[in-house]
Design an enzyme around this catalytic site. Structure first.
Site, short mmCIF file in Angstrom:
data_model
loop_
_atom_site.label_atom_id
_atom_site.label_comp_id
_atom_site.label_asym_id
_atom_site.label_seq_id
_atom_site.Cartn_x
_atom_site.Cartn_y
_atom_site.Cartn_z
N ALA A 113 -11.40 4.72 2.66
CA ALA A 113 -12.81 4.33 2.56
C ALA A 113 -13.37 3.68 3.83
O ALA A 113 -14.34 2.93 3.77
CB ALA A 113 -13.00 3.42 1.36
N GLY B 219 -7.57 8.14 7.41
CA GLY B 219 -7.64 8.36 8.85
C GLY B 219 -9.06 8.37 9.38
O GLY B 219 -10.03 8.07 8.67
N HIS C 293 -9.29 4.69 -1.94
CA HIS C 293 -8.56 4.74 -0.67
C HIS C 293 -9.40 5.54 0.34
O HIS C 293 -10.39 6.15 -0.02
CB HIS C 293 -7.21 5.46 -0.87
CG HIS C 293 -6.18 4.60 -1.50
ND1 HIS C 293 -5.04 4.21 -0.83
CD2 HIS C 293 -6.12 4.03 -2.72
CE1 HIS C 293 -4.32 3.45 -1.63
NE2 HIS C 293 -4.94 3.32 -2.79
N ASP D 91 0.85 -1.19 0.00
CA ASP D 91 0.00 0.00 0.00
C ASP D 91 0.89 1.25 0.00
O ASP D 91 1.82 1.35 0.80
CB ASP D 91 -0.85 -0.07 1.29
CG ASP D 91 -2.00 0.91 1.31
OD1 ASP D 91 -2.43 1.34 0.23
OD2 ASP D 91 -2.47 1.23 2.43
N SER E 282 -8.51 2.20 8.90
CA SER E 282 -8.96 2.83 10.15
C SER E 282 -10.03 2.02 10.89
O SER E 282 -9.98 1.90 12.12
CB SER E 282 -9.48 4.25 9.87
OG SER E 282 -8.42 5.04 9.39
P1 13P Z 1 -8.85 4.53 5.89
O1 13P Z 1 -7.97 5.38 6.74
O2 13P Z 1 -10.12 5.25 5.52
O3 13P Z 1 -9.11 3.20 6.45
O4 13P Z 1 -8.08 4.31 4.48
C1 13P Z 1 -7.16 3.28 4.34
C2 13P Z 1 -6.37 3.35 3.07
O5 13P Z 1 -6.68 4.05 2.13
C3 13P Z 1 -5.19 2.51 2.99
O6 13P Z 1 -4.47 2.74 1.82
O1 G3H Z 2 -3.41 4.60 3.72
C1 G3H Z 2 -2.58 4.14 4.48
C2 G3H Z 2 -2.84 3.24 5.58
O2 G3H Z 2 -3.80 3.71 6.44
C3 G3H Z 2 -1.55 2.80 6.19
O3 G3H Z 2 -1.22 3.46 7.33
O4 G3H Z 2 1.19 3.92 6.93
O5 G3H Z 2 0.22 4.05 9.25
O6 G3H Z 2 0.54 1.86 8.10
P1 G3H Z 2 0.27 3.32 7.96
ZN ZN Z 3 -4.57 4.78 1.11
#
Ligand code: 13P
Ligand code: G3H
Ligand code: ZN
Length: 326
Positions: A230, A193, A228, A96, A274
């Site tokens: 979401a 977030g 993303h 990711d 999140s």
């Molecule tokens: P959230 O913070 O809405 O869960 O998004 C996660 C995300 O886009 C990870 O790449």
């Molecule tokens: O979109 C990103 C994710 O929420 C990953 O979060 O980089 O804190 O692992 P992190």
């Molecule tokens: Zn993301």
């Protein structure tokens, strides 16, 4: 230590067939982030029990946290666990928000079946060139690549932006053709977030820009789109966290109705981090608040894992529509 391994050695699949099925079936494949064993097990069991395809994803820093050498074995263990549960669900492992060719290459070489190169903060040409380089390396090894156009607001480990910039539909076709990506993350009003919108009590959150999504769908028909940021920021978990000593005021996410609408469109992958963090934190806080003397990790991580299973099943069944599609 192994030099390089193909993702099939870990029992994984790439995202090609997952997205083809999601596109024709009108649902989205869940992409759940994880950092540790309980999250990983909760996600996999939740998908096994709801018979859903699954994309497991880790950010660069989550990979570092779990340990880059350890991580592929953890995932292989989770795949074996799914088989032992008599489940035949396809599982992909995805990087990711990869921010460099080197990171994407390291992940591919260690057995990831999919990587994201997030060059969205670079100018168009630079983003396209960087993404193209990753695509060339990845495709030689059958690994899928996700690119990104447009900027989401919010905070991730490696990506932090105050303001979002919606994806410009007129750039999409050129980007897809130039890079050869397998899917594209777009910005239509989601953000990362637990604090996605600033709204007053009783006020509705602003709707996602489905008009931009439709325009993109016209320009690249049947091309897999990724959403993303979401998480719904499920109110029951925020409430539980605040009730048991936490302080998460004004945490707001994307309404489920809008996520359902997105899942039935060209959006084939929905990213959720999140909500998993909230579920885990809520249950751990509850255990500690009710049993202040507890110090056995199984007694607080166990209930957290159970809650993740519940949350994943709920999302797959009622939000993404991926249940029974494995
Ligand atoms: P959230 O913070 O809405 O869960 O998004 C996660 C995300 O886009 C990870 O790449
Ligand atoms: O979109 C990103 C994710 O929420 C990953 O979060 O980089 O804190 O692992 P992190
Ligand atoms: Zn993301």
């Amino acid at each position: 230590m192994v030099d390089t391994r193909h993702f099939s050695e870990l029992g994984l699949v790439n995202t090609r067939a997952l997205f083809e099925k999601a596109m024709s079936g009108g649902y989205a494949v869940p992409a759940y982030n994880f950092n540790n064993m309980e999250q990983l097990q909760g996600i996999v069991i939740g998908c096994v029990e709801s018979k859903s395809p699954l994309i497991l994803q880790v950010s660069g820093s989550a990979r570092k946290y779990a340990n880059p050498t350890f991580l592929p074995y953890m995932v292989m263990g989770a795949v074996e666990m799914a088989k032992a549960l008599n489940a035949d669900i396809p599982i992909a492992l995805h990087l990711d928000h990869g921010d460099s060719f080197e990171l994407a290459k390291a992940c591919i070489d260690s057995g990831f079946s999919s990587v994201m190169l997030d060059g969205s903060h670079h100018p168009f040409e630079e983003n396209a060139n960087l993404t193209r380089r990753v695509v060339e390396y990845a495709h030689e090894r059958e690994v899928s690549v996700e690119g990104e156009l447009g900027i989401l607001s919010g905070v991730e480990d490696e990506v932090s932006h105050e303001v979002s910039h919606y994806t410009q539909p007129e750039e999409v076709q050129e980007f897809v053709e130039k890079t050869g990506v397998d899917s594209l993350a777009i910005s239509i009003g989601t953000s990362h977030g637990a604090y996605k919108f600033k709204v007053k009590p009783g006020q509705e959150v602003p709707p996602l820009r489905f008009d931009i999504l439709e325009e993109i769908e016209k320009r690249v028909p049947n091309f897999p789109i990724v959403l993303h940021g979401a998480s719904a920021v499920m109110p029951e978990y925020v409430k539980m966290i605040n009730a048991f000593g936490g302080k998460m005021e004004d945490a707001v996410g994307i309404p489920e109705k809008q996520l359902r609408k997105a899942a039935s469109s060209a959006v084939c992958k929905i990213n959720i981090d999140s909500d998993g963090r909230l579920a885990m934190t809520a249950l751990i806080r509850k255990v500690f608040a009710e049993n202040p003397a507890e110090f056995d990790p199984r007694k607080y991580l166990g209930p957290a894992r159970e809650e993740i299973i519940k949350m994943v099943k709920y999302k797959n069944e009622h939000v993404l529509g991926s249940a029974n599609r494995a």
